[in-house]
Design a protein around this motif. Structure first.
Motif, PDB file in Angstrom:
ATOM      1  N   ARG A  11       0.818  -1.225   0.000  1.00 45.26           N
ATOM      2  CA  ARG A  11       0.000   0.000   0.000  1.00 45.26           C
ATOM      3  C   ARG A  11       0.849   1.272   0.000  1.00 45.26           C
ATOM      4  O   ARG A  11       0.479   2.284  -0.598  1.00 45.26           O
ATOM      5  N   LEU A  12       1.982   1.231   0.663  1.00 44.71           N
ATOM      6  CA  LEU A  12       2.751   2.448   0.897  1.00 44.71           C
ATOM      7  C   LEU A  12       3.933   2.640  -0.044  1.00 44.71           C
ATOM      8  O   LEU A  12       4.464   3.757  -0.126  1.00 44.71           O
ATOM      9  N   ILE A  13       4.352   1.611  -0.739  1.00 46.38           N
ATOM     10  CA  ILE A  13       5.644   1.658  -1.414  1.00 46.38           C
ATOM     11  C   ILE A  13       5.753   2.780  -2.441  1.00 46.38           C
ATOM     12  O   ILE A  13       6.833   3.336  -2.645  1.00 46.38           O
ATOM     13  N   ASP A  14       4.655   3.171  -3.073  1.00 46.59           N
ATOM     14  CA  ASP A  14       4.717   4.241  -4.070  1.00 46.59           C
ATOM     15  C   ASP A  14       4.659   5.630  -3.444  1.00 46.59           C
ATOM     16  O   ASP A  14       5.394   6.537  -3.845  1.00 46.59           O
ATOM     17  N   GLU A  15       3.789   5.814  -2.448  1.00 46.69           N
ATOM     18  CA  GLU A  15       3.570   7.141  -1.877  1.00 46.69           C
ATOM     19  C   GLU A  15       4.406   7.408  -0.626  1.00 46.69           C
ATOM     20  O   GLU A  15       4.708   8.565  -0.322  1.00 46.69           O
ATOM     21  N   ASP A  16       4.765   6.371   0.084  1.00 42.70           N
ATOM     22  CA  ASP A  16       5.542   6.532   1.320  1.00 42.70           C
ATOM     23  C   ASP A  16       6.579   5.413   1.409  1.00 42.70           C
ATOM     24  O   ASP A  16       6.436   4.480   2.204  1.00 42.70           O
ATOM     25  N   PRO A  17       7.639   5.487   0.605  1.00 43.35           N
ATOM     26  CA  PRO A  17       8.647   4.415   0.572  1.00 43.35           C
ATOM     27  C   PRO A  17       9.273   4.142   1.938  1.00 43.35           C
ATOM     28  O   PRO A  17       9.539   2.980   2.273  1.00 43.35           O
ATOM     29  N   GLU A  18       9.500   5.191   2.719  1.00 46.62           N
ATOM     30  CA  GLU A  18      10.113   4.985   4.032  1.00 46.62           C
ATOM     31  C   GLU A  18       9.186   4.188   4.947  1.00 46.62           C
ATOM     32  O   GLU A  18       9.634   3.307   5.692  1.00 46.62           O
ATOM     33  N   GLY A  19       7.891   4.515   4.883  1.00 47.55           N
ATOM     34  CA  GLY A  19       6.933   3.758   5.678  1.00 47.55           C
ATOM     35  C   GLY A  19       6.880   2.307   5.250  1.00 47.55           C
ATOM     36  O   GLY A  19       6.840   1.393   6.085  1.00 47.55           O
ATOM     37  N   ALA A  20       6.888   2.075   3.944  1.00 45.87           N
ATOM     38  CA  ALA A  20       6.878   0.710   3.417  1.00 45.87           C
ATOM     39  C   ALA A  20       8.122  -0.045   3.876  1.00 45.87           C
ATOM     40  O   ALA A  20       8.048  -1.229   4.245  1.00 45.87           O
ATOM     41  N   TYR A  21       9.235   0.632   3.874  1.00 47.37           N
ATOM     42  CA  TYR A  21      10.489   0.007   4.310  1.00 47.37           C
ATOM     43  C   TYR A  21      10.391  -0.433   5.772  1.00 47.37           C
ATOM     44  O   TYR A  21      10.830  -1.538   6.128  1.00 47.37           O
ATOM     45  N   GLY A  22       9.801   0.413   6.599  1.00 42.53           N
ATOM     46  CA  GLY A  22       9.648   0.058   8.006  1.00 42.53           C
ATOM     47  C   GLY A  22       8.817  -1.200   8.196  1.00 42.53           C
ATOM     48  O   GLY A  22       9.190  -2.094   8.974  1.00 42.53           O
ATOM     49  N   TYR A  23       7.702  -1.307   7.477  1.00 38.28           N
ATOM     50  CA  TYR A  23       6.872  -2.510   7.575  1.00 38.28           C
ATOM     51  C   TYR A  23       7.610  -3.734   7.028  1.00 38.28           C
ATOM     52  O   TYR A  23       7.454  -4.848   7.538  1.00 38.28           O
ATOM     53  N   SER A  24       8.410  -3.547   5.994  1.00 37.67           N
ATOM     54  CA  SER A  24       9.142  -4.682   5.421  1.00 37.67           C
ATOM     55  C   SER A  24      10.163  -5.228   6.416  1.00 37.67           C
ATOM     56  O   SER A  24      10.401  -6.438   6.466  1.00 37.67           O
ATOM     57  N   ARG A  25      10.750  -4.327   7.209  1.00 46.72           N
ATOM     58  CA  ARG A  25      11.732  -4.787   8.195  1.00 46.72           C
ATOM     59  C   ARG A  25      11.058  -5.595   9.296  1.00 46.72           C
ATOM     60  O   ARG A  25      11.635  -6.553   9.824  1.00 46.72           O
ATOM     61  N   VAL A  26       9.834  -5.197   9.644  1.00 39.86           N
ATOM     62  CA  VAL A  26       9.096  -5.980  10.647  1.00 39.86           C
ATOM     63  C   VAL A  26       8.800  -7.370  10.104  1.00 39.86           C
ATOM     64  O   VAL A  26       9.007  -8.387  10.784  1.00 39.86           O
ATOM     65  N   ALA A  27       8.310  -7.434   8.859  1.00 37.28           N
ATOM     66  CA  ALA A  27       8.010  -8.728   8.238  1.00 37.28           C
ATOM     67  C   ALA A  27       9.265  -9.577   8.141  1.00 37.28           C
ATOM     68  O   ALA A  27       9.228 -10.798   8.370  1.00 37.28           O
ATOM     69  N   LEU A  28      10.377  -8.946   7.814  1.00 39.12           N
ATOM     70  CA  LEU A  28      11.639  -9.673   7.684  1.00 39.12           C
ATOM     71  C   LEU A  28      12.094 -10.228   9.029  1.00 39.12           C
ATOM     72  O   LEU A  28      12.594 -11.358   9.107  1.00 39.12           O
TER      73      LEU A  28
END
Length: 228
Positions: free
Chosen positions: A25-42
């Motif tokens: 949902r966030l990767i296009d409009e809020d890349p930093e936010g998307a990155y934060g969620y990806s680190r949690v998933a990782l």
């Protein structure tokens, strides 16, 4: 992705899935936010290929090319899939290694890609040529049956745009204008700024219709300083 998450306990799978949804949902409009969620998933499920791939794209969107490349390589080792090959090559470009990207463009893995993947690989290879100052070679790289085709595919606008941009960089302004116009025709969802580039070439200057206390006007005013 759901199939891969079935290997996890139900509660954990749900938590990972929620984080992956937020990445998308966030990767296009809020890349930093998307990155934060990806680190949690990782952190929750680093052994799931879909998680490594999502983490790779989130890092890529934040120009963390070394980290993205590592995640894409991990996902590829887990699945044996070649779909990530073009974006891995583009990471090499981002790391200042265009020669490596060109090596990857000529690798056997490219023949395993679908048509969209092959077009993407061509775009990356052309970009690598431009990184190396080889403008004519970049133009030739983009010349392909997909570029010449009149049918509109998901990649058509980006391919035409890249070709127009390469022509312009080489000083071939007339041809560039023609191809920016073709890019506009095929760019139904506004994935490129081809219309702005075309207007710029035509000498159209967009101004603020609400400037200096003036009353609002319908439409956008412009001035044509060049030939159409």
């Amino acid at each position: 992705m759901r199939q891969e998450l079935l290997s996890l306990p139900k509660t954990l799978a749900e938590d990972v899935a929620k984080n992956l949804v937020m990445v998308a949902r966030l990767i296009d409009e809020d890349p930093e936010g998307a990155y934060g969620y990806s680190r949690v998933a990782l952190r929750l499920a680093s052994r799931v290929a879909a998680v490594r791939e999502a983490a790779g794209f989130a890092a890529y969107a934040n120009q963390k090319y070394g980290e993205a490349l590592a995640e894409f390589r991990a996902a590829r080792r887990m699945t044996g899939n070649t779909d990530l090959w073009p974006v891995m090559a583009d990471c090499e470009r981002g790391l200042g290694r265009p020669e490596k990207a060109l090596d990857m463009a000529g690798a056997p893995e490219v023949h395993k890609l679908d048509k969209a993947g092959q077009v993407e690989m061509r775009l990356v290879a052309a970009g690598a040529r431009r990184d190396m100052g080889q403008l004519d070679a970049a133009i030739v790289t983009l010349q392909s049956p997909e570029l010449a085709s009149t049918s509109v595919q998901p990649w058509t606008a980006r391919l035409r745009y890249a070709y127009a941009d390469a022509l312009l960089a080489a000083g071939r302004e007339g041809e560039a204008r023609e191809w920016f116009a073709k890019a506009v025709e095929s760019d139904k969802d506004g994935s490129t700024d081809a219309s702005d580039r075309l207007a710029e070439l035509d000498g159209v200057e967009f101004v603020d219709a609400l400037g200096d206390g003036e009353e609002p006007e319908d439409g956008v005013t412009g001035q044509d300083d060049g030939e159409s």
